[in-house]
Every structure is written in C-alpha cells, then in structure tokens.
Write an enzyme that holds these catalytic residues in place. Sequence first.
Site, PDB file in Angstrom:
ATOM      1  N   ARG A   1       1.272  -1.781   0.587  1.00 28.94           N
ATOM      2  CA  ARG A   1      -0.016   0.015   0.239  1.00 28.94           C
ATOM      3  C   ARG A   1       1.212   0.862  -0.313  1.00 28.94           C
ATOM      4  O   ARG A   1       1.929   0.946   0.142  1.00 28.94           O
ATOM      5  CB  ARG A   1      -1.058  -0.072   1.334  1.00 28.94           C
ATOM      6  N   GLY A   2       0.230   2.557   0.391  1.00 27.76           N
ATOM      7  CA  GLY A   2       0.914   3.499  -0.476  1.00 27.76           C
ATOM      8  C   GLY A   2       0.934   3.728  -1.392  1.00 27.76           C
ATOM      9  O   GLY A   2       1.171   2.863  -2.336  1.00 27.76           O
ATOM     10  N   ALA A   3       0.698   5.025  -2.291  1.00 28.29           N
ATOM     11  CA  ALA A   3       0.876   5.519  -3.884  1.00 28.29           C
ATOM     12  C   ALA A   3       1.521   4.798  -4.563  1.00 28.29           C
ATOM     13  O   ALA A   3       1.122   4.371  -5.157  1.00 28.29           O
ATOM     14  CB  ALA A   3      -0.141   7.129  -4.008  1.00 28.29           C
TER      15      ALA A   3
ATOM     16  N   ASN B   1      -5.105  12.408   0.281  1.00 27.36           N
ATOM     17  CA  ASN B   1      -4.858  10.948   1.631  1.00 27.36           C
ATOM     18  C   ASN B   1      -5.513  11.218   3.221  1.00 27.36           C
ATOM     19  O   ASN B   1      -7.016  10.943   2.608  1.00 27.36           O
ATOM     20  CB  ASN B   1      -3.395  11.979   2.553  1.00 27.36           C
ATOM     21  N   LYS B   2      -4.732  10.393   3.311  1.00 26.13           N
ATOM     22  CA  LYS B   2      -5.234   9.304   4.131  1.00 26.13           C
ATOM     23  C   LYS B   2      -6.539   9.155   4.997  1.00 26.13           C
ATOM     24  O   LYS B   2      -6.014  10.806   5.275  1.00 26.13           O
ATOM     25  CB  LYS B   2      -3.819   8.159   5.369  1.00 26.13           C
TER      26      LYS B   2
ATOM     27  N   ASP C   1      -2.385  10.556  -1.621  1.00 27.70           N
ATOM     28  CA  ASP C   1      -2.243  10.014  -2.782  1.00 27.70           C
ATOM     29  C   ASP C   1      -3.030  10.434  -4.681  1.00 27.70           C
ATOM     30  O   ASP C   1      -2.697   9.003  -4.762  1.00 27.70           O
ATOM     31  CB  ASP C   1      -3.797   8.948  -2.710  1.00 27.70           C
TER      32      ASP C   1
ATOM     33  N   ARG D   1      -7.427  -0.302  -6.406  1.00 28.27           N
ATOM     34  CA  ARG D   1      -7.873   0.692  -5.669  1.00 28.27           C
ATOM     35  C   ARG D   1      -7.905   2.166  -6.490  1.00 28.27           C
ATOM     36  O   ARG D   1      -7.519   2.572  -7.148  1.00 28.27           O
ATOM     37  CB  ARG D   1      -6.577   0.600  -4.930  1.00 28.27           C
TER      38      ARG D   1
ATOM     39  N   GLN E   1      -1.713   2.467  10.174  1.00 32.90           N
ATOM     40  CA  GLN E   1      -0.388   2.376   9.161  1.00 32.90           C
ATOM     41  C   GLN E   1       0.626   2.826   9.855  1.00 32.90           C
ATOM     42  O   GLN E   1       2.220   3.110   9.637  1.00 32.90           O
ATOM     43  CB  GLN E   1      -0.705   3.256   7.659  1.00 32.90           C
TER      44      GLN E   1
HETATM   45  O1  MRU Z   1      -3.904   2.913   2.482  1.00 34.26           O
HETATM   46  P1  MRU Z   1      -3.365   3.314   2.127  1.00 34.26           P
HETATM   47  O2  MRU Z   1      -2.338   2.853   3.229  1.00 34.26           O
HETATM   48  O3  MRU Z   1      -2.680   3.326   1.259  1.00 34.26           O
HETATM   49  O4  MRU Z   1      -2.487   5.034   2.484  1.00 34.26           O
HETATM   50  C1  MRU Z   1      -1.587   5.622   2.130  1.00 34.26           C
HETATM   51  C2  MRU Z   1      -1.432   7.030   2.486  1.00 34.26           C
HETATM   52  O5  MRU Z   1      -2.234   7.991   2.588  1.00 34.26           O
HETATM   53  C3  MRU Z   1       0.093   7.689   1.967  1.00 34.26           C
HETATM   54  O6  MRU Z   1       0.048   8.803   3.467  1.00 34.26           O
HETATM   55  C4  MRU Z   1      -0.439   8.066   0.608  1.00 34.26           C
HETATM   56  O7  MRU Z   1      -0.346   7.076  -0.103  1.00 34.26           O
HETATM   57  C5  MRU Z   1       1.645   8.321   0.392  1.00 34.26           C
HETATM   58  S1  MRU Z   1       2.600   7.851   0.484  1.00 34.26           S
HETATM   59  C6  MRU Z   1       3.980   8.140  -0.022  1.00 34.26           C
END
Ligand code: MRU
Length: 348
Positions: free
Chosen positions: A45-47, A246-247, A236, A88, A195
């Site tokens: 996970r994470g963009a 973002n999250k 994201d 996603r 996270q």
């Molecule tokens: O749901 P996730 O864990 O994929 O969400 C991740 C985030 O919101 C991060 O802050 C974002 O992807 C940036 S990662 C460098």
Amino acid sequence: MINTICWKDDIVRMIDQTVLPEREVYIECTDYKQVADSIRTMVIRGAPAIGVAAAMGIALGAMASKADNKQVFLQDLDEVYRVIGETRPTAVNLFWAIDQMKGIVRKHNSLPISQLKDKLKQRALEIREQDISINKNIGQHGQQFIKDGDCILTHCNAGALATAGYGTALGVIRAAHDAGKRLSVLADETRPFMQGARLTAWELMHDHIPVTLITDNMAGYFMQQGKVNLVVVGADRIAGNGDVANKIGTYSVAVLADKHNIPFYVAAPISTLDLSLSSGEEIPIEQRAADEVTHVWGKSIAPVGVKVAHPAFDVTPARYVTGIITERGVAGPAYVDSLKALACGDND
Ligand code: MRU
C-alpha cells in the site's frame, strides 16, 4: 534498507504490510492476479508502492500471455490492465503506472511479442529504481524546512514501506536526519488500518530516528502544547488546484495545523499529480469494508450490525497546504501555476 518490493527470477516479492510489525513476512507473486490481490488487500500500500506493484503486475501478466499474435497479446494485456486498474481507486500512481506500461506497448508496437515482454519488464524495474531516486530528491528539496531540534508530526505511512524505498514524507525526515539535524517525529496511529502505529513507528525505529506514537485524537493536544514545529504527509492524488487526497484524518490534521500556525507540507512525486482534475472534489474516494472499522486484529470492538462508514481518504483543500514538495522542487500557492510549472519541467 527496507526492501518493500522487488523483482527476482520473474517473481514479485513484497513485504506483507498487513502483518507488520508483528511478523516480517514476504509474499511472492508469480502472476498478475496475485499482485492485484496484494494491492486490494493492502499487503502492499501507499501510492508510489502501489504504482510499482501495478507495473510489475502488468509485466508478469504480459510474460504469462501465451498469445502468438499481436492482436491476442494486446487483448490479454487489456485484461491485465483492467484487473490491476480495479484494485484501488484513489492513488493515481496506479493509473500512472498503467499508462506508463501502455506507453511502452505503443512505443514498441512493431517489436515481436517476446521483445515487447522484455521491454515491459524493463520498464517495471526502471519504475522501481526511479522511485527510490525520486524520493531521495524529494528528501533533499524538503529537508530545508526542518530545523535542528524540530518535532515533525506525520499521518499514515509515507515512508519506505509506501514506496520502493526511502519514502516521501518520511524521505524528507530521513534526509534531515541524514544531514545531521536532531529531530523527533510524532506519528499518528492512523485508525483504522494503523499505518502510523504499525508501519511508520516500525520503519523509523528500524532507522533509529526518534519517534513517539500518538493516537489520532492527540494531535491537537500536542499542537496546543507547542510541541509540533511542522507537519509533513504524503499524498495519494493531488488535483490541479493543489487539493490533496491522503489518508483519512489528514484533513483534520491540516485544519489543526492551520489553527496553530504550524506549516503543513505535502511530499509527493510528480506521478501523484492529477492535473486533469481541477479540484479535489473530483478525486474518487475509496470506501473500504466495515470490518476494518469494527474489528481490531480480528477482535470485534463494536456492536454486531452497527452501521459503519469507512472512507479511506479525505481531501485537504489547497488553502491549508504550505507547500508541495516534489522531486523537481517545491510548489507553493498559487498551485494552479506552480504545479503546472513543475509538471512540465525536467526531472532533476
Ligand atoms: O491506504 P494506504 O495505506 O494505501 O494509504 C496511504 C496513504 O494515504 C499515504 O499517505 C500516501 O499513499 C502517500 S505514500 C508515500
């Protein structure tokens, strides 16, 4: 160095982020559907990491095609793009990576299928390598905002685990730490997927960067106490006007930071910009399953049958964002022009 995702002997290997920090387990994907499942279930996970996984998944899908004519091969690829593209919806890096791979197919259209497969694999590996150097550049551009002795609050995990390595928001923190600045990090736990607690705390401890874990509802308290010097988060998807998805919970942190006159920075690669969107209102927000809210570590914490809402991301309006740190430099308000200029510029 934390190895989030890599390609070895035509297998995509990734650290399973659903079981960290309790266990350090690596998942091996031999076909694209496994990669798609890993993205969907947040093993990865994470963009930016999602983008790398998508590219590698497409390379695996291409290599597995038994097509002996181009038309059938392209049809097989379309199916791979579709499956990966439905994992996603919010992180635009996923769609960026799919576009990159489509671009390779277009560019090398005249090559035989076997060579086209090689080109796709090459591009996927390159995307991984480039992501690490992009993050290091983000770190260099961003570390100027961190002063010796600062305490930085971050939300979710925008670190090595959310990228191919080094991280975006945590890359900025790493770069300041590597430059010898004494700093400390307040990590929001980031309910409901945790996270911050599970991943950010783990990776900062791994690199001996001082970190204190707090629950999400403590951020305002520490700001009010004057304990937070700046906020750095990842993204994201960033719309053309600088609105940042973002999250979930990022928006609350941004409003609190604004109220306490604390600078709020977003660190993200150019591939997270979506200049086709004029504002954050157009960003699709992923809604995730109720049990991620009602259960913690498999144990129910809510009455059976309770109605649950679970938007996985929120949008922080550009007016709360002090600057957007990219590998090509820092965009400041007004974002429409500054982001466009960075997007058109050459990479450092
Ligand atoms: O749901 P996730 O864990 O994929 O969400 C991740 C985030 O919101 C991060 O802050 C974002 O992807 C940036 S990662 C460098």
